[in-house]
Design a protein around this motif. Structure first.
Motif: not given
Length: 259
Positions: A6, A86, A114, A118, A147, A157, A161
């Motif tokens: 993260d 990311w 988000y 990002t 995310r 979540r 992913q």
């Protein structure tokens, strides 16, 4: 082992949590790939008999400690890993041309915040989405989708992913070796991995052999509780969960975890 960290400053080693933890099993005979997320809040031994959320093992000792913790708790012998941030994922998906994902109303409600976060964390530009339903997501938007968790749970979540990784893999299979080598050369600086360029080149040239099958999340049987003000995931019985994990990953029957 696949780790997603993260970090907002491109850190790939110790000092950041691994909010994505996925065990990837590749059957070289059939080309079948299985993915199993390890829920980041799983309360396990993170080393030196210290119990905490499993994602904190990466925080304390980078991929090496995270691998040791996974291997110790799940009775595995994983030696190879890839850690991405990311920016690396967003760059790869942009080169591959983006992903088509059907957003629920709840996912759409949260995704734009988000996306903004990002963009700020990677420096890669993107735009806000305008509606729920089918959307063609660029790399930043796809990372933001992976995310999302405020509208449901971390279990959901992890499924998002794995969905992003699966769709990206499908695009990679259609991209051809030249574009895949472009992805590799652009993304490698954003990765930390035990693999070398030869390993990656082999995977690129043989990508048509592989396909992603089912995916799951570990622990399979679980409960949640609060420990030391932390919301954690507790395996119902670690031994039985580990037995089921080995059966799922490797087709092992009557597996008995070691002491």
């Amino acid at each position: 082992a696949v780790f997603g960290v993260d970090a907002r400053d491109n850190t790939l080693g110790a000092g950041v949590n691994s909010d994505v933890i996925i065990i990837v099993s590749i059957d070289q005979d059939t080309g079948n790939i299985k993915m199993c997320s390890v829920f980041r809040d799983s309360y396990l031994n993170v080393g030196d008999n210290k119990y905490n959320k499993i994602n904190s093992a990466y925080l304390m000792g980078g991929p090496e400690r995270a691998l040791r913790a996974i291997n110790q708790n799940l009775d595995l012998n994983i030696t190879d890993y890839i850690t991405f941030n990311w920016k690396g994922v967003a760059t790869a998906i942009n080169i591959l041309g983006g992903l088509d994902i059907d957003l629920t109303d709840e996912e759409f409600h949260y995704i734009n915040s988000y996306i903004t976060d990002t963009v700020n964390g990677t420096g890669i530009g993107s735009v806000q989405l305008e509606h729920a339903g089918m959307n063609h997501l660029d790399g930043i938007q796809a990372v933001a989708y992976g995310r999302l968790r405020l509208m449901d749970t971390d279990f959901n979540r992890t499924a998002r992913q794995r969905k992003v990784l699966g769709l990206a893999f499908d695009k990679a299979k259609k991209a051809g070796p030249v574009k895949l080598m472009q992805v590799a050369s652009m993304v490698l600086p954003e990765l930390s991995t035990s693999l070398d360029m030869g390993d990656i080149t082999t995977l690129v040239t043989q990508v048509d052999r592989y396909h992603i099958g089912e995916s799951r999340g570990f622990p399979f049987a679980r409960t949640t509780m609060k420990i030391k003000k932390m919301d954690v995931v507790i395996p119902a019985t670690l031994a039985s969960n580990v037995t089921e994990l080995h059966s799922y990953l490797y087709g092992v029957e009557n597996y008995s975890p070691s002491a």
